[in-house]
Design a protein around this motif. Structure first.
Motif, PDB file in Angstrom:
ATOM      1  N   VAL A   1     -66.302 -33.767 -84.885  1.00 28.35           N
ATOM      2  CA  VAL A   1     -66.142 -32.871 -83.892  1.00 28.35           C
ATOM      3  C   VAL A   1     -65.808 -33.385 -83.128  1.00 28.35           C
ATOM      4  O   VAL A   1     -65.780 -32.045 -81.423  1.00 28.35           O
ATOM      5  N   LYS A   2     -66.228 -33.712 -82.772  1.00 29.27           N
ATOM      6  CA  LYS A   2     -66.386 -34.714 -81.018  1.00 29.27           C
ATOM      7  C   LYS A   2     -64.667 -34.518 -80.816  1.00 29.27           C
ATOM      8  O   LYS A   2     -63.971 -35.066 -81.287  1.00 29.27           O
ATOM      9  N   GLY A   3     -65.335 -34.233 -79.628  1.00 26.45           N
ATOM     10  CA  GLY A   3     -63.766 -33.506 -78.498  1.00 26.45           C
ATOM     11  C   GLY A   3     -62.753 -32.444 -79.013  1.00 26.45           C
ATOM     12  O   GLY A   3     -62.132 -32.225 -77.893  1.00 26.45           O
ATOM     13  N   ARG A   4     -63.270 -31.280 -80.150  1.00 22.29           N
ATOM     14  CA  ARG A   4     -63.537 -30.791 -80.516  1.00 22.29           C
ATOM     15  C   ARG A   4     -64.157 -29.469 -80.318  1.00 22.29           C
ATOM     16  O   ARG A   4     -64.135 -27.951 -79.855  1.00 22.29           O
ATOM     17  N   PHE A   5     -65.219 -29.778 -80.264  1.00 17.93           N
ATOM     18  CA  PHE A   5     -66.604 -28.910 -80.291  1.00 17.93           C
ATOM     19  C   PHE A   5     -66.925 -28.847 -78.994  1.00 17.93           C
ATOM     20  O   PHE A   5     -67.188 -30.493 -78.672  1.00 17.93           O
ATOM     21  N   THR A   6     -68.039 -27.832 -78.717  1.00 20.15           N
ATOM     22  CA  THR A   6     -68.915 -28.080 -77.530  1.00 20.15           C
ATOM     23  C   THR A   6     -69.468 -26.670 -77.853  1.00 20.15           C
ATOM     24  O   THR A   6     -69.759 -25.230 -78.002  1.00 20.15           O
ATOM     25  N   ILE A   7     -71.228 -27.553 -77.880  1.00 19.46           N
ATOM     26  CA  ILE A   7     -72.256 -26.966 -77.473  1.00 19.46           C
ATOM     27  C   ILE A   7     -72.326 -26.084 -75.859  1.00 19.46           C
ATOM     28  O   ILE A   7     -72.365 -27.022 -75.532  1.00 19.46           O
TER      29      ILE A   7
ATOM     30  N   ASN B   1     -80.892 -16.222 -73.513  1.00 26.82           N
ATOM     31  CA  ASN B   1     -81.594 -16.875 -74.661  1.00 26.82           C
ATOM     32  C   ASN B   1     -80.312 -17.217 -75.803  1.00 26.82           C
ATOM     33  O   ASN B   1     -80.860 -16.655 -77.375  1.00 26.82           O
ATOM     34  N   SER B   2     -79.088 -17.261 -75.664  1.00 32.15           N
ATOM     35  CA  SER B   2     -78.108 -18.044 -76.883  1.00 32.15           C
ATOM     36  C   SER B   2     -78.039 -19.213 -76.423  1.00 32.15           C
ATOM     37  O   SER B   2     -77.548 -19.770 -75.385  1.00 32.15           O
ATOM     38  N   VAL B   3     -77.189 -19.447 -77.708  1.00 30.15           N
ATOM     39  CA  VAL B   3     -76.437 -20.461 -77.907  1.00 30.15           C
ATOM     40  C   VAL B   3     -75.917 -20.832 -78.500  1.00 30.15           C
ATOM     41  O   VAL B   3     -75.050 -19.784 -79.674  1.00 30.15           O
TER      42      VAL B   3
END
Length: 126
Positions: free
Chosen positions: A64-70, A77-79
Motif C-alpha cells: 500500500v506504500k505510496g497509495r495509502f496514508t494514515i 479522537n480519530s484515525v
C-alpha cells in the motif's frame, strides 16, 4: 474500556479512492499508537499501516506504500486511512486497532494491539 468504531467503507471502482475513519473513545487517545489491518476472505489478517502515539512515525505495508496514508486527529479522537488508486486486491474488511503503550512495539504485528474495532467492508470492483 476503549472502544473503536470504523466507518467509511463501501463499494468503489478500481482506481478510485476511499477514506476510512476510526473513532476512538478514551481520555488519553493522543498517546495511543494506531494501526490499520485488513482481512480478505480466506486469508489471514494483514498489516496495512500504523502511526506512533506521537504521530511522528508512520509505517506501511509494501503493498500500500505510496497509495495509502494514515493520519491521526487528536482533537477528534480519530484515525484515518486515505486509500487512493484502489485495486481489486484491496478488497477486504478493514480494522483499526489501538495500542496504549507504543514503546518497544512491532507495528505490523496484530497481537501487539490492545483494542480493535468491528471492521468496515471495502469492496473494489474491476
Amino acid at each position: 474500556q476503549v472502544q473503536l468504531v470504523e466507518s467509511g467503507g463501501g463499494l468503489v471502482q478500481a482506481g478510485g479512492s476511499l477514506r476510512l475513519s476510526c473513532a476512538v473513545s478514551g481520555r488519553t487517545f493522543a498517546t495511543y499508537g494506531m494501526g490499520w489491518f485488513r482481512q480478505a476472505p480466506g486469508k489471514e489478517r494483514e498489516f496495512v499501516a500504523a502511526m506512533s502515539g506521537s504521530g511522528r512515525d508512520t509505517y506501511y505495508a509494501d503493498s500500500v506504500k505510496g497509495r495509502f496514508t494514515i493520519s491521526k486527529d487528536n482533537a477528534e479522537n480519530s484515525v484515518y486511512l486515505q486509500m487512493n488508486s484502489l485495486s481489486v486486491e484491496d478488497t477486504a474488511v478493514y480494522y483499526c486497532a489501538a495500542r496504549v503503550d507504543w514503546r518497544a512495539v512491532v507495528p505490523g504485528v496484530a497481537d501487539e494491539y490492545d483494542y480493535w474495532g468491528q471492521g468496515t467492508q471495502v469492496t473494489v470492483s474491476s
